[in-house]
Design a protein around this motif. Structure first.
Motif, PDB file in Angstrom:
ATOM      1  N   THR A   8       8.662  18.211  -0.008  1.00  0.00           N
ATOM      2  CA  THR A   8       7.391  17.504  -0.104  1.00  0.00           C
ATOM      3  C   THR A   8       7.451  16.179   0.654  1.00  0.00           C
ATOM      4  O   THR A   8       8.406  15.424   0.502  1.00  0.00           O
ATOM      5  N   ALA A   9       6.426  15.915   1.453  1.00  0.00           N
ATOM      6  CA  ALA A   9       6.314  14.645   2.163  1.00  0.00           C
ATOM      7  C   ALA A   9       4.991  13.986   1.808  1.00  0.00           C
ATOM      8  O   ALA A   9       3.999  14.657   1.511  1.00  0.00           O
ATOM      9  N   ALA A  10       4.985  12.656   1.823  1.00  0.00           N
ATOM     10  CA  ALA A  10       3.757  11.876   1.684  1.00  0.00           C
ATOM     11  C   ALA A  10       3.479  11.243   3.046  1.00  0.00           C
ATOM     12  O   ALA A  10       4.364  10.645   3.650  1.00  0.00           O
ATOM     13  N   VAL A  11       2.240  11.377   3.517  1.00  0.00           N
ATOM     14  CA  VAL A  11       1.894  10.942   4.864  1.00  0.00           C
ATOM     15  C   VAL A  11       0.696   9.999   4.811  1.00  0.00           C
ATOM     16  O   VAL A  11      -0.326  10.308   4.184  1.00  0.00           O
ATOM     17  N   ASP A  12       0.815   8.855   5.495  1.00  0.00           N
ATOM     18  CA  ASP A  12      -0.316   7.952   5.681  1.00  0.00           C
ATOM     19  C   ASP A  12      -1.206   8.572   6.760  1.00  0.00           C
ATOM     20  O   ASP A  12      -0.820   8.650   7.926  1.00  0.00           O
ATOM     21  N   VAL A  13      -2.398   9.040   6.372  1.00  0.00           N
ATOM     22  CA  VAL A  13      -3.295   9.704   7.332  1.00  0.00           C
ATOM     23  C   VAL A  13      -4.451   8.800   7.750  1.00  0.00           C
ATOM     24  O   VAL A  13      -5.417   9.247   8.357  1.00  0.00           O
ATOM     25  N   GLY A  14      -4.346   7.484   7.477  1.00  0.00           N
ATOM     26  CA  GLY A  14      -5.409   6.559   7.833  1.00  0.00           C
ATOM     27  C   GLY A  14      -6.535   6.590   6.820  1.00  0.00           C
ATOM     28  O   GLY A  14      -6.525   7.350   5.838  1.00  0.00           O
ATOM     29  N   CYS A  15      -7.550   5.746   7.054  1.00  0.00           N
ATOM     30  CA  CYS A  15      -8.714   5.679   6.153  1.00  0.00           C
ATOM     31  C   CYS A  15      -8.284   5.443   4.706  1.00  0.00           C
ATOM     32  O   CYS A  15      -8.903   5.979   3.773  1.00  0.00           O
ATOM     33  N   ASN A  16      -7.206   4.657   4.519  1.00  0.00           N
ATOM     34  CA  ASN A  16      -6.739   4.289   3.176  1.00  0.00           C
ATOM     35  C   ASN A  16      -6.382   5.510   2.331  1.00  0.00           C
ATOM     36  O   ASN A  16      -6.634   5.539   1.121  1.00  0.00           O
ATOM     37  N   LYS A  17      -5.760   6.526   2.977  1.00  0.00           N
ATOM     38  CA  LYS A  17      -5.431   7.750   2.250  1.00  0.00           C
ATOM     39  C   LYS A  17      -3.986   8.170   2.489  1.00  0.00           C
ATOM     40  O   LYS A  17      -3.445   8.002   3.577  1.00  0.00           O
ATOM     41  N   ILE A  18      -3.384   8.739   1.438  1.00  0.00           N
ATOM     42  CA  ILE A  18      -2.060   9.352   1.513  1.00  0.00           C
ATOM     43  C   ILE A  18      -2.234  10.841   1.260  1.00  0.00           C
ATOM     44  O   ILE A  18      -2.847  11.237   0.262  1.00  0.00           O
ATOM     45  N   GLN A  19      -1.714  11.656   2.167  1.00  0.00           N
ATOM     46  CA  GLN A  19      -1.811  13.109   2.038  1.00  0.00           C
ATOM     47  C   GLN A  19      -0.446  13.677   1.679  1.00  0.00           C
ATOM     48  O   GLN A  19       0.549  13.388   2.338  1.00  0.00           O
ATOM     49  N   SER A  37      -6.191   1.006  -1.802  1.00  0.00           N
ATOM     50  CA  SER A  37      -7.247  -0.001  -1.692  1.00  0.00           C
ATOM     51  C   SER A  37      -7.349  -0.668  -0.326  1.00  0.00           C
ATOM     52  O   SER A  37      -8.377  -1.257  -0.001  1.00  0.00           O
ATOM     53  N   LYS A  38      -6.278  -0.589   0.481  1.00  0.00           N
ATOM     54  CA  LYS A  38      -6.261  -1.316   1.746  1.00  0.00           C
ATOM     55  C   LYS A  38      -5.665  -0.429   2.839  1.00  0.00           C
ATOM     56  O   LYS A  38      -5.223   0.681   2.572  1.00  0.00           O
ATOM     57  N   ILE A  39      -5.628  -0.960   4.073  1.00  0.00           N
ATOM     58  CA  ILE A  39      -5.017  -0.232   5.179  1.00  0.00           C
ATOM     59  C   ILE A  39      -3.502  -0.334   5.047  1.00  0.00           C
ATOM     60  O   ILE A  39      -2.939  -1.426   5.042  1.00  0.00           O
ATOM     61  N   MET A  40      -2.836   0.805   4.940  1.00  0.00           N
ATOM     62  CA  MET A  40      -1.393   0.838   4.718  1.00  0.00           C
ATOM     63  C   MET A  40      -0.600   0.566   5.991  1.00  0.00           C
ATOM     64  O   MET A  40      -1.080   0.768   7.096  1.00  0.00           O
ATOM     65  N   PHE A  41       0.663   0.156   5.777  1.00  0.00           N
ATOM     66  CA  PHE A  41       1.622   0.109   6.879  1.00  0.00           C
ATOM     67  C   PHE A  41       2.854   0.916   6.518  1.00  0.00           C
ATOM     68  O   PHE A  41       3.176   1.886   7.153  1.00  0.00           O
ATOM     69  N   GLY A  42       3.577   0.505   5.476  1.00  0.00           N
ATOM     70  CA  GLY A  42       4.809   1.180   5.088  1.00  0.00           C
ATOM     71  C   GLY A  42       4.626   2.049   3.864  1.00  0.00           C
ATOM     72  O   GLY A  42       3.743   1.818   3.034  1.00  0.00           O
ATOM     73  N   LEU A  43       5.504   3.074   3.761  1.00  0.00           N
ATOM     74  CA  LEU A  43       5.407   4.015   2.648  1.00  0.00           C
ATOM     75  C   LEU A  43       6.792   4.573   2.357  1.00  0.00           C
ATOM     76  O   LEU A  43       7.495   5.009   3.266  1.00  0.00           O
ATOM     77  N   THR A  44       7.207   4.527   1.095  1.00  0.00           N
ATOM     78  CA  THR A  44       8.457   5.147   0.681  1.00  0.00           C
ATOM     79  C   THR A  44       8.308   5.643  -0.752  1.00  0.00           C
ATOM     80  O   THR A  44       7.382   5.234  -1.456  1.00  0.00           O
ATOM     81  N   SER A  45       9.187   6.528  -1.162  1.00  0.00           N
ATOM     82  CA  SER A  45       9.145   7.027  -2.537  1.00  0.00           C
ATOM     83  C   SER A  45      10.339   6.491  -3.307  1.00  0.00           C
ATOM     84  O   SER A  45      11.418   6.288  -2.737  1.00  0.00           O
ATOM     85  N   CYS A  46      10.132   6.263  -4.605  1.00  0.00           N
ATOM     86  CA  CYS A  46      11.197   5.725  -5.446  1.00  0.00           C
ATOM     87  C   CYS A  46      10.908   6.051  -6.899  1.00  0.00           C
ATOM     88  O   CYS A  46       9.847   5.700  -7.419  1.00  0.00           O
ATOM     89  N   ARG A  47      11.848   6.750  -7.548  1.00  0.00           N
ATOM     90  CA  ARG A  47      11.739   7.033  -8.981  1.00  0.00           C
ATOM     91  C   ARG A  47      10.407   7.696  -9.346  1.00  0.00           C
ATOM     92  O   ARG A  47       9.694   7.237 -10.247  1.00  0.00           O
ATOM     93  N   ASN A  48      10.031   8.744  -8.619  1.00  0.00           N
ATOM     94  CA  ASN A  48       8.796   9.483  -8.880  1.00  0.00           C
ATOM     95  C   ASN A  48       7.528   8.653  -8.704  1.00  0.00           C
ATOM     96  O   ASN A  48       6.492   8.941  -9.323  1.00  0.00           O
ATOM     97  N   SER A  49       7.616   7.618  -7.880  1.00  0.00           N
ATOM     98  CA  SER A  49       6.454   6.805  -7.536  1.00  0.00           C
ATOM     99  C   SER A  49       6.470   6.551  -6.030  1.00  0.00           C
ATOM    100  O   SER A  49       7.450   6.857  -5.344  1.00  0.00           O
TER     101      SER A  49
END
Length: 200
Positions: A8-19, A37-49
């Motif tokens: 499973t991957a989480a992807v920043d797809v723009g428009c303030n959304k994670i797919q 709520s805002k325009i994302m830059f970085g994304l990582t997973s940690c402890r099921n969050s």
């Protein structure tokens, strides 16, 4: 983007959304979509969050896998520690490392965004991409120094691992493949080349 687990991957797809994307039997399947709520830059997973940094502002959030905000920095914490938090990575032990090209620092936090350690060095000039090799080997793109820097949290040391002589120029992002023991480095200049380095 970041890995949640091996399938499973989480992807920043723009428009303030994670797919969320599932990979099974060499097939990609779209899962749930999360709004932020805002325009994302970085994304990582940690402890099921998920831990998210936002574009050009000192703001970090921990988000549940169903999109609920679990933790965020208040104004005093933000002004003290971050200016432009960008890339992030998570170690197997659950520590999150955050690069900040505005303060030229790397900050280590726990799953609740509590500050554990901060790295400062002339070797960290506009740090961008960051990846964990082990708990005690964190690689960082030092963009303006044209180098890949090695952080060792146990000894609080910062050293240059690769530089211009190794073909590093304006490094922007990187990732480590533990199966192949290889580092993949991409620059922030206009090119279609990703450089691959073997780790010993």
């Amino acid at each position: 983007m970041c890995l949640i687990d091996r399938n499973t991957a989480a992807v920043d797809v723009g428009c303030n959304k994670i797919q969320m994307i599932k990979v099974q039997d060499k097939t990609l399947t779209m899962g749930r979509e999360l709004n932020v709520s805002k325009i994302m830059f970085g994304l990582t997973s940690c402890r099921n969050s998920l831990v998210v940094s936002y574009h050009n502002q000192p703001w970090l959030e921990v988000i549940s896998m169903d999109g609920k905000v679990l933790r965020q920095f208040d104004k005093s914490e933000k002004s003290q520690h971050f200016k432009n938090p960008t890339f992030m990575c998570t170690t197997l032990g659950g520590s999150v490392f955050i690069s900040d090209h505005g303060t030229h620092t790397i900050t280590k936090v726990d799953a609740q965004l509590n500050i554990l350690q901060t790295f400062t060095s002339p070797l960290l000039k506009e740090p961008w991409g960051i990846t964990a090799v082990t708990e005690d080997q964190i690689l960082v793109c030092s963009n303006r120094n044209h180098s890949i820097v090695l952080l060792q949290p146990s000894t609080n040391t910062v050293s240059t691992l690769m530089g211009k002589d190794d073909g590093i120029e304006y490094p922007y992002s990187l990732t480590y493949c533990p199966d192949q023991k290889k580092v993949f480095v991409a620059p922030n200049v206009s090119t279609d080349i990703i450089k691959v380095y073997q780790m010993s």
